[in-house]
Write an enzyme that holds these catalytic residues in place. Structure first.
Site, PDB file in Angstrom:
ATOM      1  N   ASP A 105       0.846  -1.190   0.000  1.00  0.00           N
ATOM      2  CA  ASP A 105       0.000   0.000   0.000  1.00  0.00           C
ATOM      3  C   ASP A 105       0.889   1.250   0.000  1.00  0.00           C
ATOM      4  O   ASP A 105       1.812   1.351  -0.797  1.00  0.00           O
ATOM      5  CB  ASP A 105      -0.954  -0.077   1.200  1.00  0.00           C
ATOM      6  CG  ASP A 105      -2.020   1.000   1.216  1.00  0.00           C
ATOM      7  OD1 ASP A 105      -3.000   0.858   0.469  1.00  0.00           O
ATOM      8  OD2 ASP A 105      -1.862   1.979   1.962  1.00  0.00           O
ATOM      9  N   TYR A 212      -2.042  11.290   2.417  1.00  0.00           N
ATOM     10  CA  TYR A 212      -2.860  11.531   1.223  1.00  0.00           C
ATOM     11  C   TYR A 212      -2.878  13.004   0.872  1.00  0.00           C
ATOM     12  O   TYR A 212      -2.788  13.379  -0.305  1.00  0.00           O
ATOM     13  CB  TYR A 212      -4.294  11.043   1.472  1.00  0.00           C
ATOM     14  CG  TYR A 212      -4.433   9.542   1.514  1.00  0.00           C
ATOM     15  CD1 TYR A 212      -4.751   8.822   0.366  1.00  0.00           C
ATOM     16  CD2 TYR A 212      -4.263   8.836   2.702  1.00  0.00           C
ATOM     17  CE1 TYR A 212      -4.891   7.440   0.399  1.00  0.00           C
ATOM     18  CE2 TYR A 212      -4.399   7.457   2.745  1.00  0.00           C
ATOM     19  CZ  TYR A 212      -4.709   6.767   1.591  1.00  0.00           C
ATOM     20  OH  TYR A 212      -4.835   5.399   1.619  1.00  0.00           O
ATOM     21  N   HIS A 266      -6.765  -6.725  -1.369  1.00  0.00           N
ATOM     22  CA  HIS A 266      -5.721  -5.758  -1.046  1.00  0.00           C
ATOM     23  C   HIS A 266      -4.868  -6.226   0.128  1.00  0.00           C
ATOM     24  O   HIS A 266      -3.709  -5.843   0.255  1.00  0.00           O
ATOM     25  CB  HIS A 266      -6.380  -4.418  -0.699  1.00  0.00           C
ATOM     26  CG  HIS A 266      -5.428  -3.301  -0.462  1.00  0.00           C
ATOM     27  ND1 HIS A 266      -4.705  -2.708  -1.472  1.00  0.00           N
ATOM     28  CD2 HIS A 266      -5.072  -2.651   0.682  1.00  0.00           C
ATOM     29  CE1 HIS A 266      -3.950  -1.740  -0.971  1.00  0.00           C
ATOM     30  NE2 HIS A 266      -4.152  -1.691   0.336  1.00  0.00           N
TER      31      HIS A 266
END
Length: 286
Positions: A105, A212, A266
């Site tokens: 990730d 982010y 994921h």
């Protein structure tokens, strides 16, 4: 395997204090595991135990903004180039030799740029379900399906609202974001409890979400070819990242190999820990 625990210590690198776990003999070959959102170093315990038993010295940091590592208040302190420099400084603090990097990730985002800018530090690179960042950038611009899948990244740009919503009802939204996108029974209750404890740390949610925010506000060059050997492991059932980006990412590597786990999501390192560990080990010794 008998359950083990990391030997944790604090290491001051790149102007920040990182909480770093170690496992295996200090004299063993160094293998670093970089976690993603919203996990921390404990995410890798099964892979760490596997490699420690093979004689490797496993190093697993809580990255900047996570768990017991420092969590700067400003978004600018989470620029990708700074996150990469954290790992550069950590590597050179423990060895003068190239190391193995395994990353998932957002840890994979750091690892891709690390390999691009500091190939001499890396012997081999293993990425789990994170596309090459230029591939990600291209798909966010041109692939409507990926744009839709990445809605949460846009949501995270909003002031303090994401932190407040993620913290409601004992972090229920974050918990469900993991549990509902993984195979049933993937995450034991004690691991979820450990995650919530990490999220409850002062500035814990902002520290994670600022990755982010900084990514979109402080872009970095990500177009260079990756020259170190790369193994990309991909769970085909990932609901957030389109599988088309896996092949595209291998196209950015001079020496890349892709293994797709057709029934994994994921969270493949939790769902298929033994298969993931053996795939990495075979790659390192092939």
């Amino acid at each position: 395997m008998v359950p083990v625990k990391f030997r944790y210590e604090y290491q001051y690198v790149n102007g920040i204090m990182l909480h770093v776990g170690h496992l295996g003999p200090d004299t063993g070959e160094k293998i670093f595991f970089l976690h993603g959102f919203p996990e921390f170093s404990q995410a890798w315990i099964k892979q760490a135990q596997f490699f420690a038993e093979k004689g490797y010295h496993v190093i697993v940091p809580d990255q900047r903004g996570y768990n017991l590592s420092r969590k700067p208040l400003h978004i600018k302190d989470y620029q990708l180039k700074i996150l990469v420099n954290d790992i550069v400084a950590l590597i050179v603090s423990v060895t003068a030799d190239p190391v193995v990097i395994v990353a998932h990730d957002w840890g994979g985002g750091v690892a891709w740029v690390l390999a691009q800018n500091h190939p001499g530090l890396i012997k081999k690179l293993i990425i789990l379900n994170m596309p090459h960042l230029q591939v990600m950038k291209n798909n966010l611009r041109k692939n409507p399906k990926q744009m839709l899948k990445s809605w949460y990244a846009v949501f995270f740009q909003l002031g303090i609202i994401p932190e407040r919503l993620c913290g409601l009802f004992n972090y229920k939204a974050l918990e469900l974001a993991m549990v509902k996108t993984a195979r049933p029974g993937t995450f034991p209750r004690d691991y979820i409890s450990a995650l919530k404890k990490s999220w409850k740390q002062p500035n814990g949610l902002s520290g994670m979400i600022n990755w982010y925010r900084a990514y979109f506000r402080f872009p970095v060059h990500t177009g260079a070819e990756i020259i170190v050997p790369v193994l990309l492991l991909w769970g085909a059932k990932d609901t957030a990242l389109s599988a088309v980006m896996a092949e595209q990412s291998i196209g950015k590597c001079r020496n890349g190999k892709l293994i797709v786990f057709e029934t994994a999501t994921h969270w493949l390192h939790h769902e298929e820990p033994e298969k993931v560990s053996h795939a990495i080990y075979d790659f390192l010794n092939g």
